[in-house]
Design an enzyme around this catalytic site. Structure first.
Site, PDB file in Angstrom:
ATOM      1  N   ARG A 137      -1.977  -0.588   6.010  1.00 52.85           N
ATOM      2  CA  ARG A 137      -3.303  -1.055   5.589  1.00 52.85           C
ATOM      3  C   ARG A 137      -3.186  -2.367   4.814  1.00 52.85           C
ATOM      4  O   ARG A 137      -4.075  -3.204   4.833  1.00 52.85           O
ATOM      5  CB  ARG A 137      -3.973  -0.017   4.682  1.00 52.85           C
ATOM      6  CG  ARG A 137      -4.747   1.029   5.429  1.00 52.85           C
ATOM      7  CD  ARG A 137      -5.234   2.072   4.465  1.00 52.85           C
ATOM      8  NE  ARG A 137      -4.130   2.698   3.757  1.00 52.85           N
ATOM      9  CZ  ARG A 137      -4.278   3.458   2.677  1.00 52.85           C
ATOM     10  NH1 ARG A 137      -5.465   3.658   2.166  1.00 52.85           N
ATOM     11  NH2 ARG A 137      -3.236   4.008   2.096  1.00 52.85           N
TER      12      ARG A 137
ATOM     13  N   CYS B 147       0.859  -1.193   0.000  1.00 51.18           N
ATOM     14  CA  CYS B 147       0.000   0.000   0.000  1.00 51.18           C
ATOM     15  C   CYS B 147       0.891   1.237   0.000  1.00 51.18           C
ATOM     16  O   CYS B 147       1.811   1.323  -0.790  1.00 51.18           O
ATOM     17  CB  CYS B 147      -0.997  -0.016   1.148  1.00 51.18           C
ATOM     18  SG  CYS B 147      -0.284   0.039   2.792  1.00 51.18           S
TER      19      CYS B 147
END
Lengths: 416, 311
Positions: free
Chosen positions: B266, B261
């Protein structure tokens, strides 16, 4: 030309004396008007609780804001008026009220810290507590904020409750503070690189332990109170005390004793820290000013480090309703209701002097708030309660700035 | 498999289920439900740990008995931009009373982003099958009006010994470059928003940690992390739905996957789904776009053509 504001500090001393002599009466119309505002506030609290997102936080912000506004108005918890009482009349009561708030706040915070961060000696700071960097910029912020108080007649929290009393200066002071915020953001990067980035964040419990910090705080408060009581002039409260037997009058009509105001301010501060975030009244004002200035492309693309500091955060939020926005709305509305009931809502047409003093003083308040990372509430009250050295340093700058500006202004015939 | 061995297998599974009882059955997978957790709050062999993004949220009310991890100081080496070293992790795990025979339930705000990141770090240091995520995290717990507490509950420190870091779970820049140069059969799954992936923007508004370039790792595919979540209560979609979701971009477990990411946090949410829920061979690339996108001379794919943040 004198640009004095005769309402900036309403002559409460006179009002207080008169109150002692007058028979107690509740004019029905006044009381109905106040009740209507109070009911509207209650309905808003209900609606925010049903439709807010996140409802519990927003609703509690509104409730605590209303409690804060009511207490500020009833106890006339205005840092500048209190300081003037002391300078001009050696009346120590207001200052003793502030010391009460700080002592309650410090004890309450220490109690919460024991649960949240049992060991203060590590690298960590208690979550969200207003513990800011200590350096020359903070002192400068205190001086500017103090000067702004002397010129505009109040600090930001007092301007907010004064708004509810119909003050002709406060609206200009709050607009001025908006400009002051923008000036602060514009000068932030320079001062950050010059000094703030190297300023240490000092938290007393880390050095002294919780017990030590609490005892040290109490020792200072106690010494100051002792000195105030010795050096101050005894007050004439006898007549007023007798008349305060009627509880309705004591709560809604008479000015509360300052220590009682301080007690409640301290408790509201502790409640806010426990459930929401440390008490502060400038986050919304600051972030809306920043939002506006960003839209006009006035600000640098990046404000170095600003959003990483503890204090009244001015981070731009998109939401229409924010916790701090509702806190302020509750504060103003409850102060309005309290002022209506007490017959202290006295709106007047502002003069050029009101506007000028408000705008100039307000700009200094706003600038000082950016570098102090808060105001008398967010940095002084919530900071000292939190055991932050920054709270004390800001208070020192503020007292010097306030006194010097007032004396100079009086000598020049500009301030009364 | 012969009929006989099938029957034998069935009998063993049945016996094991009966012996372990309901509670243990509920925690055999990588997720636990809010209902299960509330029933097992007082089990001394269950350790609940909150890993939230927002500071102060744990202190103002957490699942009763939960301990706290501040991800940005406890689980990382703050200066070298690395996950916590073995000694630091071991000290943390001991302090939390975590060990291999303790069921650890991680949960947090923001759909368990950082709780999943915690699970990834725990896994690297040898705590895998006994570490679970609370399905739905804080969001579901609050939605269901389950109790929260603010008082700290002391735990007895454990004598956990850290394992050698499991390097297979962590992708480094060289592993990613190998996929670009087609020297590795791993697939890179980028979980950022479509606008970041296409290079229209370098990062979502408000993030200070950026790459100089916009776009994505050549050959990577895009499934934004949130598509794996039921928006109503924050729970993960069913394994069948998840399988289908990733199969749409050709990720079906037949080849190793690298999740990526912006800063690698995340993506651990998606890593958890692939590695723990679906059982795919997956590694998380914590350098992510802020590392790859900044390396001089590495090829990137930038369909939007954004250069230095503009056209």
């Amino acid at each position: 030309m004198s640009i004095s504001d005769d309402s900036g500090a309403l002559d409460y001393e006179l009002a207080r004396r008169q109150a002692g002599a007058e028979p107690i009466r509740l004019p029905p119309l006044r009381f109905i008007a106040a009740a209507v505002v109070a009911v509207a506030l209650a309905v808003s609290i209900y609606l925010v609780g049903r439709h807010g997102d996140p409802a519990p936080q927003l609703q509690l912000s509104l409730i605590l804001g209303a409690a804060f506004g009511f207490v500020l108005q009833r106890a006339r918890f205005c840092f500048f008026c209190i300081w003037k009482d002391w300078l001009d009349r050696s009346d120590p009561r207001g200052l003793l009220g502030i010391l009460t708030a700080l002592a309650v706040g410090l004890a309450g915070y220490t109690l919460i810290y024991g649960a949240w961060l049992p060991d203060p000696s590590g690298m960590r700071l208690p979550p969200t507590a207003h513990i800011g960097p200590v350096g020359p910029a903070l002192l400068l912020a205190g001086l500017a904020f103090g000067a702004g108080m002397a010129i505009s007649g109040s600090c930001i929290s007092a301007h907010l409750y004064r708004l509810g009393e119909g003050s002709p200066t406060s609206p200009f002071a709050l607009v001025g503070a908006g400009f002051g915020f923008v000036l602060g953001f514009l000068s932030w990067n320079e001062l950050y690189l010059l000094t703030i980035s190297e300023s240490p964040v000092l938290w007393l419990p880390r050095q002294l332990g919780y017990g030590g910090a609490l005892l040290a705080g109490f020792a200072v408060f106690g010494a100051l109170a002792w000195w105030l009581l010795r050096a101050g002039r005894p007050s004439e409260e006898g007549a007023a005390n007798k008349a305060q037997l009627d509880p309705v009058a004591a709560i809604f009509l008479r000015r509360w004793p300052a220590w009682l105001g301080g007690l409640f301010v301290g408790l509201i501060g502790v409640a806010a820290y426990l459930r929401l975030s440390p008490l502060g009244v400038t986050a919304e004002l600051g972030s809306r000013s920043r939002q506006l200035a960003t839209q006009f492309d006035w600000l640098p693309a990046r404000l170095e480090g600003l959003d990483s500091f503890r204090g009244c955060a001015t981070l731009i939020r998109d939401a229409l309703l924010t916790p701090n926005g509702l806190f302020i709305a509750g504060l103003v509305a409850a102060a309005f209701a309290a002022a209506l009931a007490a017959g202290e809502f006295k709106p007047r047409r502002p003069t050029g002097g009101h506007a000028l003093r408000g705008l100039v003083g307000g700009a200094l308040l706003g600038w000082g708030t950016v570098f102090g990372l808060g105001c008398t509430v967010g940095t002084l009250l919530s900071g000292i309660s939190a055991g932050a050295v920054s709270g004390w340093v800001f208070a020192l700058g503020l007292i010097v700035g306030m006194t010097a500006t007032l004396k100079l202004g009086r000598r020049l015939g500009l301030l009364d | 498999m012969s009929v006989l061995s099938l029957i034998r297998h069935g009998v063993v599974v049945l016996a094991a289920s009966l012996a372990l009882g309901g509670a243990a059955l509920a925690q055999t997978g990588p997720l636990v439900s809010t209902e299960w957790l509330e029933k097992n709050l007082n089990d001394p062999k269950v350790r609940i740990v909150e890993v939230s993004v927002e500071p102060g949220i744990y202190e103002r009310g957490h699942i009763p008995g939960a301990q706290n991890i501040a991800w940005h100081t406890d689980l990382v080496e703050t200066v070298s931009r690395d996950i916590a070293g073995p000694e630091k992790f071991q000290a943390l795990a001991r302090k939390l009373g975590v060990d291999k025979d303790v069921t650890v339930v991680l949960y947090g705000d923001n759909n368990n982003w950082f709780a999943a990141w915690g699970a990834w770090v725990f896994d690297i240091y040898g705590l895998r099958d006994n570490v679970k995520l609370l399905d739905g995290g804080r969001k579901k717990w609050e939605l269901e009006k389950r109790p929260v507490a603010t008082n700290p509950v002391p735990v007895k420190a454990s004598s956990f010994t850290v394992s050698e870091p499991n390097k297979a779970l962590r992708a480094r820049l060289t592993d990613v470059v190998a996929t670009v140069e087609k020297k590795s059969e791993a697939r890179v799954l980028d979980i950022r928003s479509p606008d970041e992936f296409s290079g229209k923007i370098i990062a979502p508004a408000g993030f200070q940690e950026l790459a100089l370039r916009a776009g994505h790792i050549p050959g990577s595919v895009n499934v934004p992390w949130a598509r794996a979540v039921n928006q109503a209560d924050g729970t993960l979609k069913s394994p069948e739905e998840l399988k289908k979701l990733y199969a749409e971009v050709g990720i079906d477990g037949s080849k190793p996957v690298i999740t990526s990411c912006r800063i690698g946090e995340r993506s651990s949410h998606t890593w958890f789904i692939l590695s723990r829920v679906l059982g795919y061979q997956a590694a998380n690339y914590d350098g992510s776009w802020t590392e790859y996108g900044n390396v001089v001379g590495l090829p990137i794919s930038n369909p939007a053509g954004t250069i230095w943040g503009g056209k």
